[in-house]
Write a protein that holds these residues in place. Structure first.
Motif, PDB file in Angstrom:
ATOM      1  N   LEU A  87       2.491   3.271  -1.808  1.00 35.57           N
ATOM      2  CA  LEU A  87       3.383   2.810  -2.867  1.00 35.57           C
ATOM      3  C   LEU A  87       3.719   1.326  -2.734  1.00 35.57           C
ATOM      4  N   THR A  88       3.802   0.819  -1.520  1.00 33.36           N
ATOM      5  CA  THR A  88       4.132  -0.603  -1.353  1.00 33.36           C
ATOM      6  C   THR A  88       2.970  -1.443  -0.834  1.00 33.36           C
ATOM      7  N   TYR A  89       1.991  -0.826  -0.170  1.00 34.40           N
ATOM      8  CA  TYR A  89       0.843  -1.599   0.309  1.00 34.40           C
ATOM      9  C   TYR A  89      -0.116  -1.933  -0.830  1.00 34.40           C
ATOM     10  N   GLN A  90      -0.415  -0.951  -1.678  1.00 34.45           N
ATOM     11  CA  GLN A  90      -1.388  -1.196  -2.746  1.00 34.45           C
ATOM     12  C   GLN A  90      -0.797  -1.984  -3.903  1.00 34.45           C
ATOM     13  N   THR A  91       0.489  -2.249  -3.846  1.00 27.92           N
ATOM     14  CA  THR A  91       1.140  -3.064  -4.875  1.00 27.92           C
ATOM     15  C   THR A  91       1.513  -4.450  -4.348  1.00 27.92           C
ATOM     16  N   LEU A  92       1.071  -4.767  -3.115  1.00 27.49           N
ATOM     17  CA  LEU A  92       1.340  -6.065  -2.465  1.00 27.49           C
ATOM     18  C   LEU A  92       2.822  -6.296  -2.208  1.00 27.49           C
ATOM     19  N   VAL A  97       1.868  -6.052   4.705  1.00 25.86           N
ATOM     20  CA  VAL A  97       0.552  -6.252   4.105  1.00 25.86           C
ATOM     21  C   VAL A  97      -0.234  -7.274   4.916  1.00 25.86           C
ATOM     22  N   CYS A  98      -1.498  -6.960   5.202  1.00 28.03           N
ATOM     23  CA  CYS A  98      -2.404  -7.907   5.839  1.00 28.03           C
ATOM     24  C   CYS A  98      -3.828  -7.573   5.400  1.00 28.03           C
ATOM     25  N   PHE A  99      -4.751  -8.513   5.602  1.00 26.84           N
ATOM     26  CA  PHE A  99      -6.122  -8.404   5.113  1.00 26.84           C
ATOM     27  C   PHE A  99      -7.111  -8.795   6.204  1.00 26.84           C
ATOM     28  N   THR A 100      -8.362  -8.446   6.014  1.00 29.64           N
ATOM     29  CA  THR A 100      -9.412  -9.016   6.852  1.00 29.64           C
ATOM     30  C   THR A 100      -9.632 -10.469   6.434  1.00 29.64           C
ATOM     31  N   ALA A 101     -10.252 -11.252   7.301  1.00 26.80           N
ATOM     32  CA  ALA A 101     -10.547 -12.648   6.969  1.00 26.80           C
ATOM     33  C   ALA A 101     -11.455 -12.735   5.748  1.00 26.80           C
ATOM     34  N   ALA A 102     -12.390 -11.781   5.618  1.00 21.64           N
ATOM     35  CA  ALA A 102     -13.298 -11.799   4.470  1.00 21.64           C
ATOM     36  C   ALA A 102     -12.541 -11.580   3.166  1.00 21.64           C
ATOM     37  N   GLU A 142      -5.767  -9.660   9.756  1.00 17.87           N
ATOM     38  CA  GLU A 142      -5.813  -8.639  10.797  1.00 17.87           C
ATOM     39  C   GLU A 142      -7.275  -8.340  11.147  1.00 17.87           C
ATOM     40  N   THR A 143      -7.549  -8.155  12.422  1.00 23.17           N
ATOM     41  CA  THR A 143      -8.920  -7.894  12.865  1.00 23.17           C
ATOM     42  C   THR A 143      -9.148  -6.444  13.287  1.00 23.17           C
ATOM     43  N   THR A 144      -8.089  -5.639  13.387  1.00 23.90           N
ATOM     44  CA  THR A 144      -8.247  -4.272  13.907  1.00 23.90           C
ATOM     45  C   THR A 144      -7.671  -3.215  12.983  1.00 23.90           C
ATOM     46  N   GLY A 145      -7.784  -3.379  11.681  1.00 24.22           N
ATOM     47  CA  GLY A 145      -7.278  -2.359  10.757  1.00 24.22           C
ATOM     48  C   GLY A 145      -6.352  -2.933   9.726  1.00 24.22           C
ATOM     49  N   ALA A 146      -6.908  -3.699   8.797  1.00 22.23           N
ATOM     50  CA  ALA A 146      -6.092  -4.332   7.767  1.00 22.23           C
ATOM     51  C   ALA A 146      -5.433  -3.275   6.894  1.00 22.23           C
ATOM     52  N   SER A 147      -4.199  -3.546   6.473  1.00 23.11           N
ATOM     53  CA  SER A 147      -3.439  -2.576   5.691  1.00 23.11           C
ATOM     54  C   SER A 147      -3.700  -2.701   4.197  1.00 23.11           C
ATOM     55  N   CYS A 148      -4.398  -3.735   3.769  1.00 19.94           N
ATOM     56  CA  CYS A 148      -4.687  -3.926   2.356  1.00 19.94           C
ATOM     57  C   CYS A 148      -6.091  -4.514   2.202  1.00 19.94           C
ATOM     58  N   THR A 149      -6.626  -4.465   1.004  1.00 27.89           N
ATOM     59  CA  THR A 149      -7.963  -4.984   0.727  1.00 27.89           C
ATOM     60  C   THR A 149      -7.928  -5.845  -0.528  1.00 27.89           C
ATOM     61  N   TYR A 150      -9.008  -6.569  -0.742  1.00 27.65           N
ATOM     62  CA  TYR A 150      -9.120  -7.390  -1.952  1.00 27.65           C
ATOM     63  C   TYR A 150      -9.035  -6.514  -3.196  1.00 27.65           C
ATOM     64  N   ARG A 151      -9.682  -5.352  -3.191  1.00 27.58           N
ATOM     65  CA  ARG A 151      -9.662  -4.490  -4.372  1.00 27.58           C
ATOM     66  C   ARG A 151      -8.239  -4.044  -4.720  1.00 27.58           C
ATOM     67  N   CYS A 287      -3.762   2.060   6.790  1.00 28.21           N
ATOM     68  CA  CYS A 287      -2.589   1.642   6.027  1.00 28.21           C
ATOM     69  C   CYS A 287      -1.470   1.147   6.927  1.00 28.21           C
ATOM     70  N   ALA A 288      -1.222   1.812   8.043  1.00 28.94           N
ATOM     71  CA  ALA A 288      -0.145   1.427   8.943  1.00 28.94           C
ATOM     72  C   ALA A 288      -0.572   1.777  10.357  1.00 28.94           C
ATOM     73  N   PRO A 289      -1.324   0.892  10.990  1.00 26.72           N
ATOM     74  CA  PRO A 289      -1.858   1.216  12.322  1.00 26.72           C
ATOM     75  C   PRO A 289      -0.774   1.609  13.318  1.00 26.72           C
ATOM     76  N   GLY A 290       0.400   0.941  13.251  1.00 26.78           N
ATOM     77  CA  GLY A 290       1.472   1.276  14.188  1.00 26.78           C
ATOM     78  C   GLY A 290       1.966   2.696  14.017  1.00 26.78           C
ATOM     79  N   GLU A 291       2.150   3.122  12.758  1.00 19.28           N
ATOM     80  CA  GLU A 291       2.641   4.481  12.514  1.00 19.28           C
ATOM     81  C   GLU A 291       1.605   5.514  12.915  1.00 19.28           C
ATOM     82  N   ILE A 292       0.342   5.275  12.552  1.00 19.97           N
ATOM     83  CA  ILE A 292      -0.712   6.228  12.905  1.00 19.97           C
ATOM     84  C   ILE A 292      -0.800   6.376  14.421  1.00 19.97           C
TER      85      ILE A 292
END
Length: 401
Positions: A87-92, A97-102, A142-151, A287-292
């Protein structure tokens, strides 16, 4: 059918928007969390256990995902833990929220729009040295599990007039969820819910249905959907394609085949050079590496304790996670830490509160040990109530006021 489809649930039936101060080096609009709404008259049984789900905005499908259930039982756990994040990650809007460098590069190269401009500003501008950003470890990369994507960011940007700050109530009213829960009757009688069985459910049943729905309906936020080819599928389309996905019966569970599949799933994948990775990994678990990571340490009573703690957290107290892994209760606004919760690999919980041992003991917690700035104490989900932990957080606030 082996999956039972729920009715649509509006986000505001299940959650309430909770303002959250943006973190350092993130845009100001990343300032929102979603808390479960207490006192809702909803049959939670329809949202428990493994299944496939869809997210809709104004009735148009924008994401398909799977929930594989609790760590120890695919028919336990609640999909609400996943939906709260989406609800809050996919809406920025999430401060995490974090992304891969790409994907950061794709955002910086995209056409100007309000959220992308704000992200670019937090990174240092569209002409910033991208290699240096990644090397320096900017919080948005983030390099180990970004919580958001470009899409997902692209979806948010296209709907920013609704998703932007100031329209949270309307946003929660217009986003909805639907859940196709695995029918318990589909499970073989007498088979233990061990790791191999849970892996079979996830990879042989749920992922098959998920792939069909994504390829047939092309939601804008899924990684399999090529940019520019997304559809505006409806709930009727989702229902129709779910039937199609199950037209060929799901393969019957085989304990021998399941053991082989589980072994294969646990085999470490070969290392691939970064320049050969075309797309970032996009899984629900990212989505939330810490929670998982934190939940992976819990036994069923611990998970239930955490779920209820999330449910009852009042305005001004936020449950969040860090990658240690650790759960924390924060004071909002301000994001001041009130209580920390850790879990050993055996699921034993301990708390750390910014108050004296006498307060901790008065609220029923055992073995308090005062340390500089904190009191360390035991949490037993079979004895202690999440309400006591909220009361403890409140006592910390009162003592610091």
């Amino acid at each position: 059918m082996s999956l039972v489809l729920s009715r649509p649930y509006r986000a505001d039936e299940l959650f309430r928007p909770a303002p959250h101060g943006p973190k350092t080096d993130r845009p100001d609009h990343m300032n929102l969390s979603a808390h479960r709404r207490p006192g809702r008259a909803i049959d939670m049984a329809s949202l428990r256990g493994a299944g496939v789900y869809g997210l809709f905005l104004d009735g148009a499908l924008f994401y398909v995902g799977i929930y594989s259930g609790a760590k120890t039982d695919s028919m336990a756990g609640s999909v609400l833990t996943r939906w709260r994040l989406h609800l809050t990650y996919q809406t920025l809007r999430s401060p995490n929220v974090c992304f891969t460098a790409a994907d950061v590069a794709r955002i910086l190269d995209d056409a100007p729009n309000a959220p992308f401009d704000a992200i670019a500003g937090a990174l240092g501008g569209r002409e910033v040295d991208r290699g240096a950003l990644a090397a320096q470890g900017h919080p948005l990369i983030e390099t180990t599990g970004a919580s958001c994507t470009y899409r997902k960011a692209r979806f948010a940007a296209r709907n920013w007039d609704l998703l932007r700050p100031g329209r949270e109530d309307e946003m929660f009213a217009r986003i909805s969820f639907v859940y196709a829960r695995l029918d318990p009757a589909a499970l073989p009688v007498g088979v233990p819910m061990d790791r191999a069985h849970r892996q079979w459910i996830k990879y042989k049943w749920l992922e098959r249905c998920e792939r069909h729905l994504i390829h047939a309906l092309e939601p804008i936020c899924n990684k399999e959907t090529a940019v520019g080819t997304e559809q505006q599928a409806t709930l009727d389309d989702f229902r129709r394609e779910l039937v199609e996905a199950l037209r060929e019966p799901l393969p019957p569970y085989s304990s021998r085949a399941a053991s082989l599949s589980a072994d294969l799933a646990s085999t470490e994948a070969p290392t691939v050079a970064a320049e050969h990775i075309a797309e970032p990994v996009d899984t629900d678990d990212s989505c939330a590496p810490g929670e998982i990571a934190f939940r992976a340490r819990l036994d069923p009573p611990g998970e239930a304790f955490l779920d209820e703690l999330d449910l009852i957290a009042p305005a001004g107290i936020e449950l969040d996670y860090v990658g240690i892994p650790q759960a924390r209760l924060y004071r909002e606004p301000g994001h001041a830490v009130l209580v920390k919760i850790t879990a050993t690999s055996r699921g034993v919980l301990r708390g750390y509160a910014r108050t004296g041992a006498g307060v901790v003991q008065a609220l029923g917690f055992a073995d308090p040990v005062e340390k500089p700035g904190w009191t360390d104490f035991a949490i037993d989900p079979a004895i202690h109530q999440p309400t006591a932990l909220i009361a403890l957080a409140g006592a910390v606030i009162g003592g610091s006021a």
